[in-house]
Design a protein around this motif. Structure first.
Motif, PDB file in Angstrom:
ATOM      1  N   LEU A 162     -28.160  12.593  -3.286  1.00  0.00           N
ATOM      2  CA  LEU A 162     -27.005  12.786  -2.414  1.00  0.00           C
ATOM      3  C   LEU A 162     -27.424  13.454  -1.105  1.00  0.00           C
ATOM      4  N   LEU A 163     -28.269  14.466  -1.196  1.00  0.00           N
ATOM      5  CA  LEU A 163     -28.729  15.160   0.008  1.00  0.00           C
ATOM      6  C   LEU A 163     -29.420  14.193   0.970  1.00  0.00           C
ATOM      7  N   ASP A 164     -30.288  13.335   0.431  1.00  0.00           N
ATOM      8  CA  ASP A 164     -30.998  12.370   1.279  1.00  0.00           C
ATOM      9  C   ASP A 164     -30.037  11.369   1.907  1.00  0.00           C
ATOM     10  N   ARG A 165     -29.092  10.882   1.123  1.00  0.00           N
ATOM     11  CA  ARG A 165     -28.172   9.860   1.626  1.00  0.00           C
ATOM     12  C   ARG A 165     -27.253  10.428   2.708  1.00  0.00           C
ATOM     13  N   VAL A 166     -26.718  11.624   2.472  1.00  0.00           N
ATOM     14  CA  VAL A 166     -25.827  12.222   3.461  1.00  0.00           C
ATOM     15  C   VAL A 166     -26.595  12.535   4.738  1.00  0.00           C
ATOM     16  N   SER A 167     -27.807  13.055   4.612  1.00  0.00           N
ATOM     17  CA  SER A 167     -28.620  13.361   5.788  1.00  0.00           C
ATOM     18  C   SER A 167     -28.916  12.097   6.596  1.00  0.00           C
ATOM     19  N   ALA A 171     -27.610  11.234  10.376  1.00  0.00           N
ATOM     20  CA  ALA A 171     -28.566  10.918  11.442  1.00  0.00           C
ATOM     21  C   ALA A 171     -28.242   9.575  12.093  1.00  0.00           C
ATOM     22  N   GLU A 172     -27.695   8.652  11.290  1.00  0.00           N
ATOM     23  CA  GLU A 172     -27.399   7.305  11.795  1.00  0.00           C
ATOM     24  C   GLU A 172     -26.075   7.248  12.557  1.00  0.00           C
ATOM     25  N   ARG A 175     -21.667  10.590  15.548  1.00  0.00           N
ATOM     26  CA  ARG A 175     -20.413  10.574  16.311  1.00  0.00           C
ATOM     27  C   ARG A 175     -19.257  10.047  15.471  1.00  0.00           C
ATOM     28  N   ASP A 176     -19.523   8.996  14.681  1.00  0.00           N
ATOM     29  CA  ASP A 176     -18.473   8.450  13.827  1.00  0.00           C
ATOM     30  C   ASP A 176     -18.010   9.481  12.800  1.00  0.00           C
ATOM     31  N   LEU A 177     -18.963  10.172  12.188  1.00  0.00           N
ATOM     32  CA  LEU A 177     -18.612  11.175  11.185  1.00  0.00           C
ATOM     33  C   LEU A 177     -17.899  12.365  11.823  1.00  0.00           C
ATOM     34  N   ALA A 178     -18.346  12.751  13.018  1.00  0.00           N
ATOM     35  CA  ALA A 178     -17.701  13.865  13.717  1.00  0.00           C
ATOM     36  C   ALA A 178     -16.262  13.512  14.073  1.00  0.00           C
ATOM     37  N   ARG A 179     -16.038  12.259  14.499  1.00  0.00           N
ATOM     38  CA  ARG A 179     -14.678  11.838  14.851  1.00  0.00           C
ATOM     39  C   ARG A 179     -13.777  11.827  13.608  1.00  0.00           C
TER      40      ARG A 179
END
Length: 227
Positions: A162-167, A171-172, A175-179
Motif C-alpha cells: 500500500l505504501l508503494d502504491r500510494v507513493s 508522484a504521478e 495535482r489531481d489528488l490535491a484537488r
C-alpha cells in the motif's frame, strides 16, 4: 590486570546501555510528549512527528505526502499495527523514505480525530481506530483505511504494498489528488457550517431515532466500529 580489564568492559557496557538509540532518539520526536499513547511510540524506528503546525510546515517545505496514524492507548489493533509494522525496521525505513509520518492521539485531540473521521467517511473509507490516512502536504486526506496487515490477508492489501502504491500514485498525479482532497475538505466544512434556525420537537425526535439506531446492543456503545 584481569580485574581492571573487567571493570573497563563493564563501564563500556553500561555506557552503551544508557546511550540513546541512534536514529530513534534523533529522529522520533515523541519522547517528550504529554500523551502516553504518543510516548508509547517513542522508540519506533518510524520518524514520528506529533500532529501540529510544525509537522504541516515541514510537509509543505519538503513536498512529502503525510502518513497520519490516529489511535489511542487502549486500542488493541493500534498496538497490533505498531508491533507488526511501525516497529519493523524494513517497513519503518519505507515509511520514512516515502512519507512524513505523523501520529495523533484521539483522546488528546478529539476534535481533530472527529474531523478526519468525517472526511474519511466522505471519501468512502473505513472509519474507526486505528485510522490510517494519507494526506497532501496541506493536510487534506486523499486515501486511507483502518488496520493494514504487514502482508496481504483476507483480501486486504499488505501495508508495504500500500505504501508503494500510494507513493507512486501521488508522484504521478499530485495535482489531481490535491484537488480531490481539497474538495472533500470543502464539502466537510460546508456540512459542519452552523445554520441558523429553530430546533423543534421534530428535530429532537429525529436526532433521538438516529442515536438509538446506532446503539450496539451486543458490545455496548454506539456504531459498529472497533471498541
Amino acid at each position: 590486570m584481569a580485574k581492571r580489564h573487567f571493570l573497563a568492559v563493564a563501564v563500556v557496557a553500561v555506557t552503551l546501555a544508557l546511550a540513546p538509540v541512534r536514529g530513534v532518539a534523533e529522529e522520533n520526536s515523541l519522547a517528550d510528549e504529554t500523551s502516553p499513547y504518543l510516548r508509547s511510540h517513542a522508540t519506533d524506528p518510524v520518524h514520528w512527528r506529533p500532529w501540529g503546525q510544525k509537522a504541516l510546515d515541514e510537509a509543505r517545505r519538503t513536498g512529502k505526502p503525510i502518513l497520519l496514524s490516529v489511535g489511542y492507548l487502549a486500542c488493541h489493533w493500534c498496538h497490533v499495527m505498531q508491533r507488526e509494522s511501525f516497529e519493523n525496521p524494513r517497513i519503518a525505513r519505507q515509511i520514512n523514505r516515502l512519507f512524513l509520518p505523523v501520529l495523533l492521539d484521539r483522546e488528546e485531540r478529539p476534535e481533530i480525530d472527529a474531523a478526519f473521521q468525517n472526511q474519511a467517511f466522505l471519501l468512502g473509507l473505513p472509519t474507526g481506530w486505528p485510522l490510517t490516512l494519507f494526506l497532501t502536504p496541506e493536510g487534506h486526506p486523499f486515501y486511507g483505511g483502518g488496520y493494514f496487515p504487514p502482508e496481504p490477508m483476507a483480501g486486504t492489501i499488505g501495508f508495504p504494498d500500500l505504501l508503494d502504491r500510494v507513493s507512486a500514485l501521488y508522484a504521478e498525479k499530485p495535482r489531481d489528488l490535491a484537488r480531490m482532497a481539497r474538495q472533500t475538505v470543502e464539502t466537510f466544512q460546508k456540512a459542519m457550517r452552523p445554520r441558523p434556525g429553530e430546533i423543534t420537537r421534530r428535530h429532537h425526535d429525529r436526532a433521538l431515532r438516529h442515536i438509538l439506531s446506532e446503539v450496539d446492543g451486543l458490545a455496548g456503545g454506539f456504531g459498529d466500529a472497533q471498541k
